[in-house]
Design an enzyme around this catalytic site. Sequence first.
Site, PDB file in Angstrom:
ATOM      1  N   GLY A  33     -14.191 -36.270  30.068  1.00 18.05           N
ATOM      2  CA  GLY A  33     -14.433 -36.241  28.635  1.00 18.05           C
ATOM      3  C   GLY A  33     -13.367 -35.417  27.937  1.00 18.05           C
ATOM      4  O   GLY A  33     -12.198 -35.411  28.330  1.00 18.05           O
ATOM      5  N   CYS A  34     -13.763 -34.691  26.918  1.00 17.79           N
ATOM      6  CA  CYS A  34     -12.860 -33.867  26.126  1.00 17.79           C
ATOM      7  C   CYS A  34     -12.112 -32.875  27.002  1.00 17.79           C
ATOM      8  O   CYS A  34     -12.727 -32.066  27.697  1.00 17.79           O
ATOM      9  CB  CYS A  34     -13.663 -33.131  25.062  1.00 17.79           C
ATOM     10  SG  CYS A  34     -12.801 -31.766  24.299  1.00 17.79           S
ATOM     11  N   PHE A  35     -10.773 -32.924  26.980  1.00 18.60           N
ATOM     12  CA  PHE A  35     -10.037 -32.015  27.859  1.00 18.60           C
ATOM     13  C   PHE A  35     -10.116 -30.566  27.419  1.00 18.60           C
ATOM     14  O   PHE A  35      -9.842 -29.658  28.190  1.00 18.60           O
ATOM     15  CB  PHE A  35      -8.595 -32.443  28.095  1.00 18.60           C
ATOM     16  CG  PHE A  35      -7.744 -32.782  26.893  1.00 18.60           C
ATOM     17  CD1 PHE A  35      -8.026 -32.302  25.617  1.00 18.60           C
ATOM     18  CD2 PHE A  35      -6.618 -33.585  27.057  1.00 18.60           C
ATOM     19  CE1 PHE A  35      -7.207 -32.603  24.536  1.00 18.60           C
ATOM     20  CE2 PHE A  35      -5.788 -33.901  25.978  1.00 18.60           C
ATOM     21  CZ  PHE A  35      -6.087 -33.408  24.718  1.00 18.60           C
TER      22      PHE A  35
END
Length: 230
Positions: free
Chosen positions: A62-64
């Site tokens: 997902g969101c890094f």
Amino acid sequence: MRAVLMWAVPLVLVVAYLLLAKIITRDASMVPENFPVLEPDEIGTAPAAPAGVVEVATFGSGCFWCTEAVFQQMKGVQKAVSGYSGGHVPNPTYEQICTGRTGHAEVVQVTFDPAVVSFAELLEVFWRSHDPTTLNRQGNDVGTQYRSAVFYHTERQKQLAERYKSKIDAAGVYQSPLVTQIVPFSEFFSAEAYHQDYYASNTQQPYCRAIIGPKVEKLRKVFHDRLKGE
């Protein structure tokens, strides 16, 4: 929607986003405390590496910003860099990634000392810090760029990842099977400078407070004896 929060957004939209994120995003605390781990006989014996030699692992969850913040907490992790992997566009920009048409996933490339933290332990952190059952989605972040993926660098990393994935499914930890991709690593493109160390530099930003902070806090409770500064 995460990208929108980076810019000026009316307060009412920010509040609405945060409320919705709390509802949709799966909290890591929902994962049972008896989360399975790979036992020594399942891990096997890796060839002895010379002292001081580091290894590299690449994860998409997902969101890094979230992934980077989580791995930066672990002892033995020397570096965690946000970037892009798995696509067909060379040197992509964040704006290109957000279209979902480059094929890349947001990833974090982790440089670690295997004498301090093993790849199997990193896999446990990876699977416990996101929902690996939602295809191309983590909470409100939707698209192939947010897919769950292990980009293996060696045949041993591949074997351990596949073995661990099967064990988690067999244990029935989640109501749905894992959709995590286990695919060979090809190239890594570092993300723009403003994405690096994002959580550490923006702890009061709304997304950081609502999404990343709780993940880091859960990590600290579960892996307290394996964290830096503990």
